[in-house]
Design a protein around this motif. Structure first.
Motif, PDB file in Angstrom:
ATOM      1  N   TYR A  40       0.840  -1.194   0.000  1.00  0.00           N
ATOM      2  CA  TYR A  40       0.000   0.000   0.000  1.00  0.00           C
ATOM      3  C   TYR A  40       0.877   1.247   0.000  1.00  0.00           C
ATOM      4  CZ  TYR A  40      -3.883   3.098   1.270  1.00  0.00           C
ATOM      5  OH  TYR A  40      -4.825   4.083   1.277  1.00  0.00           O
ATOM      6  N   VAL A  41       0.493   2.235  -0.801  1.00  0.00           N
ATOM      7  CA  VAL A  41       1.149   3.546  -0.794  1.00  0.00           C
ATOM      8  C   VAL A  41       0.083   4.569  -0.420  1.00  0.00           C
ATOM      9  CG1 VAL A  41       2.405   5.268  -2.126  1.00  0.00           C
ATOM     10  CG2 VAL A  41       2.785   2.836  -2.587  1.00  0.00           C
ATOM     11  N   ASP A  42       0.312   5.311   0.661  1.00  0.00           N
ATOM     12  CA  ASP A  42      -0.662   6.274   1.162  1.00  0.00           C
ATOM     13  C   ASP A  42      -0.103   7.688   1.025  1.00  0.00           C
ATOM     14  OD1 ASP A  42      -2.871   7.407   2.472  1.00  0.00           O
ATOM     15  OD2 ASP A  42      -1.874   7.281   4.419  1.00  0.00           O
ATOM     16  N   VAL A  43      -0.748   8.501   0.180  1.00  0.00           N
ATOM     17  CA  VAL A  43      -0.372   9.897   0.025  1.00  0.00           C
ATOM     18  C   VAL A  43      -1.649  10.720   0.156  1.00  0.00           C
ATOM     19  CG1 VAL A  43       0.536  11.652  -1.554  1.00  0.00           C
ATOM     20  CG2 VAL A  43       1.608   9.404  -1.452  1.00  0.00           C
ATOM     21  N   ASP A  44      -1.724  11.536   1.220  1.00  0.00           N
ATOM     22  CA  ASP A  44      -2.925  12.348   1.440  1.00  0.00           C
ATOM     23  C   ASP A  44      -2.610  13.842   1.383  1.00  0.00           C
ATOM     24  OD1 ASP A  44      -1.535  12.660   3.787  1.00  0.00           O
ATOM     25  OD2 ASP A  44      -3.081  11.819   5.079  1.00  0.00           O
ATOM     26  N   GLY A  57       3.590  11.219   2.963  1.00  0.00           N
ATOM     27  CA  GLY A  57       2.811   9.993   2.851  1.00  0.00           C
ATOM     28  C   GLY A  57       3.566   8.851   3.509  1.00  0.00           C
ATOM     29  N   SER A  58       3.107   7.628   3.203  1.00  0.00           N
ATOM     30  CA  SER A  58       3.781   6.453   3.761  1.00  0.00           C
ATOM     31  C   SER A  58       3.673   5.281   2.796  1.00  0.00           C
ATOM     32  CB  SER A  58       3.193   6.079   5.124  1.00  0.00           C
ATOM     33  OG  SER A  58       1.838   5.711   4.979  1.00  0.00           O
ATOM     34  N   GLY A  74       7.319  22.315  -1.832  1.00  0.00           N
ATOM     35  CA  GLY A  74       6.454  22.645  -2.953  1.00  0.00           C
ATOM     36  C   GLY A  74       5.063  22.082  -2.764  1.00  0.00           C
ATOM     37  N   GLU A  75       4.231  22.288  -3.787  1.00  0.00           N
ATOM     38  CA  GLU A  75       2.863  21.784  -3.761  1.00  0.00           C
ATOM     39  C   GLU A  75       2.807  20.420  -4.420  1.00  0.00           C
ATOM     40  OE1 GLU A  75      -1.612  22.726  -5.475  1.00  0.00           O
ATOM     41  OE2 GLU A  75      -0.092  24.295  -5.576  1.00  0.00           O
ATOM     42  N   VAL A  76       2.224  19.450  -3.716  1.00  0.00           N
ATOM     43  CA  VAL A  76       2.028  18.120  -4.288  1.00  0.00           C
ATOM     44  C   VAL A  76       0.881  18.244  -5.295  1.00  0.00           C
ATOM     45  CG1 VAL A  76       1.491  15.705  -3.816  1.00  0.00           C
ATOM     46  CG2 VAL A  76       2.827  17.029  -2.156  1.00  0.00           C
ATOM     47  N   ILE A  77       1.195  18.109  -6.589  1.00  0.00           N
ATOM     48  CA  ILE A  77       0.190  18.345  -7.623  1.00  0.00           C
ATOM     49  C   ILE A  77      -0.383  17.061  -8.217  1.00  0.00           C
ATOM     50  CG2 ILE A  77       1.002  20.644  -8.249  1.00  0.00           C
ATOM     51  CD1 ILE A  77       2.467  19.367 -10.646  1.00  0.00           C
ATOM     52  N   GLU A  78       0.272  15.926  -7.941  1.00  0.00           N
ATOM     53  CA  GLU A  78      -0.235  14.677  -8.519  1.00  0.00           C
ATOM     54  C   GLU A  78       0.270  13.487  -7.718  1.00  0.00           C
ATOM     55  OE1 GLU A  78      -0.071  12.279 -12.806  1.00  0.00           O
ATOM     56  OE2 GLU A  78       0.634  14.330 -12.701  1.00  0.00           O
ATOM     57  N   PHE A  79      -0.600  12.482  -7.578  1.00  0.00           N
ATOM     58  CA  PHE A  79      -0.245  11.192  -6.998  1.00  0.00           C
ATOM     59  C   PHE A  79      -0.371  10.150  -8.096  1.00  0.00           C
ATOM     60  CE2 PHE A  79      -2.058   7.245  -5.012  1.00  0.00           C
ATOM     61  CZ  PHE A  79      -0.876   6.798  -4.449  1.00  0.00           C
ATOM     62  N   GLU A  97       7.342   3.178 -13.500  1.00  0.00           N
ATOM     63  CA  GLU A  97       5.924   3.174 -13.148  1.00  0.00           C
ATOM     64  C   GLU A  97       5.672   3.217 -11.649  1.00  0.00           C
ATOM     65  OE1 GLU A  97       3.606   0.181 -15.086  1.00  0.00           O
ATOM     66  OE2 GLU A  97       4.397   0.677 -17.063  1.00  0.00           O
ATOM     67  N   GLY A  98       6.714   3.043 -10.842  1.00  0.00           N
ATOM     68  CA  GLY A  98       6.564   3.093  -9.387  1.00  0.00           C
ATOM     69  C   GLY A  98       6.748   4.477  -8.788  1.00  0.00           C
ATOM     70  N   TRP A  99       6.820   5.529  -9.636  1.00  0.00           N
ATOM     71  CA  TRP A  99       6.925   6.897  -9.084  1.00  0.00           C
ATOM     72  C   TRP A  99       5.721   7.171  -8.184  1.00  0.00           C
ATOM     73  CZ3 TRP A  99       3.293  10.739 -10.067  1.00  0.00           C
ATOM     74  CH2 TRP A  99       2.406  10.512 -11.113  1.00  0.00           C
ATOM     75  N   MET A 100       5.866   8.115  -7.263  1.00  0.00           N
ATOM     76  CA  MET A 100       4.796   8.348  -6.279  1.00  0.00           C
ATOM     77  C   MET A 100       4.074   9.668  -6.429  1.00  0.00           C
ATOM     78  SD  MET A 100       6.443   6.582  -2.979  1.00  0.00           S
ATOM     79  CE  MET A 100       6.717   4.814  -3.022  1.00  0.00           C
ATOM     80  N   ILE A 101       4.829  10.774  -6.461  1.00  0.00           N
ATOM     81  CA  ILE A 101       4.182  12.090  -6.539  1.00  0.00           C
ATOM     82  C   ILE A 101       4.916  12.999  -7.508  1.00  0.00           C
ATOM     83  CG2 ILE A 101       3.199  12.042  -4.204  1.00  0.00           C
ATOM     84  CD1 ILE A 101       5.538  13.984  -3.392  1.00  0.00           C
TER      85      ILE A 101
END
Length: 126
Positions: A40-44, A57-58, A74-79, A97-101
């Protein structure tokens, strides 16, 4: 061990790819191998401005949960929503393909604090 020379790295094992004012962030091959199977990848923090070194995130692996730290302010603009259904992409393709943000940078001078591939190799003893 794969450590692409075109990326920058943090001491917390995140990698950073810079294109103009946008940074793509993930965790390194070394980090995913230490964590084991990622479930699981959690980015809120999408649409939030997060400072360098703060948690964005975690990552949850079978045996542990690990915080993810912002390499740059900076601003997180995409997950990477592909990780919601296939978090194992972080294991199989950490630099692709495993990039996160993606982050819109607020202070480009912070780029100087990142490690080169050679510095990162030295950090992990590769």
């Amino acid at each position: 061990m794969s450590i692409p020379a075109n990326l920058k790295y943090t001491k917390d094992h995140e990698w950073v790819s810079i294109e103009g004012n946008i940074a793509t962030v993930g965790i390194t091959n070394f980090a995913q191998s230490e964590l084991g199977d990622i479930v699981y990848v959690d980015v809120d923090t999408v649409d939030e401005t997060v400072s360098k070194d703060e948690v964005f995130g975690s990552v949850e692996a079978v045996k542990t949960v690990s915080d993810l730290f912002m390499p740059l302010s900076g601003e997180v603009i995409e997950f990477n929503e592909g990780l919601e259904d296939e978090p194992e992409k972080v294991n199989s393709d950490p630099y692709g393909e495993g990039w996160m943000i993606k982050i819109e940078l607020s202070d480009e001078s912070e780029l100087e604090s990142l490690l080169s591939a050679d510095d990162y190799k030295e950090l992990i003893g590769a």
